[in-house]
Write an enzyme that holds these catalytic residues in place. Structure first.
Site, PDB file in Angstrom:
ATOM      1  N   CYS A  44     131.710  37.420  50.878  1.00 63.63           N
ATOM      2  CA  CYS A  44     130.933  37.398  52.977  1.00 63.63           C
ATOM      3  C   CYS A  44     129.947  37.308  52.699  1.00 63.63           C
ATOM      4  O   CYS A  44     128.941  38.577  53.027  1.00 63.63           O
ATOM      5  CB  CYS A  44     132.161  38.017  53.613  1.00 63.63           C
ATOM      6  N   CYS A  47     128.375  39.913  55.523  1.00 63.23           N
ATOM      7  CA  CYS A  47     128.696  41.058  54.685  1.00 63.23           C
ATOM      8  C   CYS A  47     127.985  41.993  53.711  1.00 63.23           C
ATOM      9  O   CYS A  47     127.128  43.425  54.074  1.00 63.23           O
ATOM     10  CB  CYS A  47     130.174  41.525  54.017  1.00 63.23           C
TER      11      CYS A  47
END
Length: 121
Positions: A44, A47
């Site tokens: 991600c 993230c």
């Protein structure tokens, strides 16, 4: 290519800078503490941004705040327990109870404001 490798190494190291929680250790780690849990996935990109911001925050945070990480791919039970439906999600926890969930990239200032509002009041 060198720049890419350096940047990749920095992002990868920030993913592992904090202790990871599991279903086996979470209760003992958060009980009686003021905690931020970063729910993330290695694949991600947002993230990785939050990981960088948390690493920066870690150097200036109050001593009583502890930061942990949960890899959503490895800890599906914790994802369900905390009601995480999107990543990145930060859970602000005071004495084992969730007091705030934020979804999406949070700036250093937003993280600091949330800690001041929900964990240090």
């Amino acid at each position: 290519m060198k720049k890419f490798l350096i940047i990749f190494c920095l992002f990868a190291s920030s993913l592992f800078a904090f202790e990871h929680l599991t279903v086996d250790n979470i209760d003992e780690k958060i009980k009686g503490k003021k905690v931020i849990i970063d729910f993330y996935a290695t694949w991600c990109p947002p993230c990785k941004v939050i990981a960088k911001n948390l690493t920066s925050y870690d150097s200036t945070k109050p001593e009583e705040i502890t930061i942990y990480k949960v890899d959503i791919d490895d800890q599906r039970e914790l994802v369900s327990k905390f009601g995480v439906v999107s990543i990145p999600t930060l859970a602000y926890i005071n004495d084992g109870k969730v007091v705030k969930l934020t979804v999406g990239v949070q700036s250093l200032d937003q993280i600091n404001d949330n800690v001041n509002s929900y964990l240090l009041k």
